[in-house]
Design a protein around this motif. Sequence first.
Motif, PDB file in Angstrom:
ATOM      1  N   GLU A  29      -7.115  12.827  -1.515  1.00 48.13           N
ATOM      2  CA  GLU A  29      -7.047  11.997  -2.588  1.00 48.13           C
ATOM      3  C   GLU A  29      -8.242  12.231  -3.646  1.00 48.13           C
ATOM      4  O   GLU A  29      -7.928  12.143  -4.723  1.00 48.13           O
ATOM      5  N   THR A  30      -9.239  12.556  -2.964  1.00 47.88           N
ATOM      6  CA  THR A  30     -10.290  12.693  -3.917  1.00 47.88           C
ATOM      7  C   THR A  30     -10.280  13.992  -4.638  1.00 47.88           C
ATOM      8  O   THR A  30     -11.178  14.526  -5.362  1.00 47.88           O
ATOM      9  N   ASP A  31      -9.595  15.089  -4.020  1.00 49.75           N
ATOM     10  CA  ASP A  31      -9.328  16.256  -4.603  1.00 49.75           C
ATOM     11  C   ASP A  31      -8.339  16.516  -5.621  1.00 49.75           C
ATOM     12  O   ASP A  31      -7.779  17.786  -5.766  1.00 49.75           O
ATOM     13  N   HIS A  32      -7.597  15.452  -5.661  1.00 51.52           N
ATOM     14  CA  HIS A  32      -6.463  15.643  -6.683  1.00 51.52           C
ATOM     15  C   HIS A  32      -6.465  14.890  -7.873  1.00 51.52           C
ATOM     16  O   HIS A  32      -6.881  13.552  -7.800  1.00 51.52           O
ATOM     17  N   PRO A  33      -6.133  15.357  -9.111  1.00 55.24           N
ATOM     18  CA  PRO A  33      -6.423  14.556 -10.134  1.00 55.24           C
ATOM     19  C   PRO A  33      -5.498  13.306 -10.649  1.00 55.24           C
ATOM     20  O   PRO A  33      -5.834  12.464 -11.188  1.00 55.24           O
ATOM     21  N   ILE A  34      -4.320  13.402  -9.794  1.00 49.59           N
ATOM     22  CA  ILE A  34      -3.220  12.270  -9.968  1.00 49.59           C
ATOM     23  C   ILE A  34      -3.399  11.258  -8.952  1.00 49.59           C
ATOM     24  O   ILE A  34      -3.442  11.745  -7.745  1.00 49.59           O
ATOM     25  N   ASN A  35      -3.491   9.946  -9.215  1.00 47.85           N
ATOM     26  CA  ASN A  35      -3.580   9.048  -7.990  1.00 47.85           C
ATOM     27  C   ASN A  35      -2.517   9.209  -7.150  1.00 47.85           C
ATOM     28  O   ASN A  35      -1.275   9.523  -7.502  1.00 47.85           O
ATOM     29  N   PHE A  36      -2.760   8.781  -5.863  1.00 50.63           N
ATOM     30  CA  PHE A  36      -1.645   8.762  -4.719  1.00 50.63           C
ATOM     31  C   PHE A  36      -0.823   7.624  -4.849  1.00 50.63           C
ATOM     32  O   PHE A  36      -1.303   6.539  -5.309  1.00 50.63           O
ATOM     33  N   ALA A  37       0.365   7.701  -4.032  1.00 46.50           N
ATOM     34  CA  ALA A  37       1.070   6.392  -4.005  1.00 46.50           C
ATOM     35  C   ALA A  37       1.171   5.831  -2.424  1.00 46.50           C
ATOM     36  O   ALA A  37       0.923   6.896  -1.710  1.00 46.50           O
ATOM     37  N   ILE A  38       1.588   4.593  -2.323  1.00 45.90           N
ATOM     38  CA  ILE A  38       1.761   4.124  -0.954  1.00 45.90           C
ATOM     39  C   ILE A  38       3.334   4.349  -1.044  1.00 45.90           C
ATOM     40  O   ILE A  38       4.002   3.828  -1.720  1.00 45.90           O
ATOM     41  N   ASP A  39       3.642   5.329  -0.169  1.00 47.30           N
ATOM     42  CA  ASP A  39       5.095   5.507   0.124  1.00 47.30           C
ATOM     43  C   ASP A  39       5.762   4.804   1.099  1.00 47.30           C
ATOM     44  O   ASP A  39       5.223   4.495   2.224  1.00 47.30           O
ATOM     45  N   HIS A  40       6.905   4.294   0.749  1.00 47.16           N
ATOM     46  CA  HIS A  40       7.910   3.752   1.898  1.00 47.16           C
ATOM     47  C   HIS A  40       8.664   4.809   2.636  1.00 47.16           C
ATOM     48  O   HIS A  40       9.491   5.729   2.048  1.00 47.16           O
ATOM     49  N   VAL A  41       8.237   5.114   3.950  1.00 50.32           N
ATOM     50  CA  VAL A  41       8.717   6.199   4.639  1.00 50.32           C
ATOM     51  C   VAL A  41      10.389   6.089   4.555  1.00 50.32           C
ATOM     52  O   VAL A  41      10.962   6.970   4.373  1.00 50.32           O
ATOM     53  N   ILE A  42      10.955   4.962   4.900  1.00 50.50           N
ATOM     54  CA  ILE A  42      12.069   4.535   4.752  1.00 50.50           C
ATOM     55  C   ILE A  42      12.218   3.692   3.540  1.00 50.50           C
ATOM     56  O   ILE A  42      11.632   2.600   3.262  1.00 50.50           O
ATOM     57  N   ALA A  43      12.685   4.400   2.402  1.00 49.32           N
ATOM     58  CA  ALA A  43      12.704   3.713   1.057  1.00 49.32           C
ATOM     59  C   ALA A  43      13.463   2.344   1.285  1.00 49.32           C
ATOM     60  O   ALA A  43      14.368   2.147   2.077  1.00 49.32           O
TER      61      ALA A  43
END
Length: 144
Positions: A29-43
């Motif tokens: 996450e600290t190596d990527h310019p765009i914020n990470f997301a909390i993903d629903h594995v099963i949407a």
Amino acid sequence: MSETYISAALRREVIERAHNCCEYCRIGETDHPINFAIDHVIAEKHGGKTLTENLCLSCYWCNSYKGSDLSSADWDAGGQIVPLFNPRQQKWDDHFKLDGVHIQPLTATGRVTVFLLRLNAVERRQERELLIALGVYPCDEKLS
Ligand SMILES: [Zn+2]
């Protein structure tokens, strides 16, 4: 992908469990310019709940390409429908392996996940090449 409220405590738990790494492509996450997301594995549209056992940390690109999908067609096996990698129920190393900047699938689930999430898109391989040179990719060996 969803507007469901995720509490700060739950968000922190998911991020810490993932050691700040995307659980699909293993970028930090600290190596990527765009914020990470909390993903629903099963949407949520498929009934997936906003609970720790159905959440994972995902980079912007993995989250965007995955969307609410649960599976894809495996064209190496005649288009059979195969579930995507589930970071809560499966181990990364059982389905993928790193080969330089490439994420090589080891299974049908690996193949459809690499395909749908475009894990080896040119720009993603270029980013990985840079992060490997910096010694920060994969983000955390402990994930596997
Ligand atoms: Zn990712």
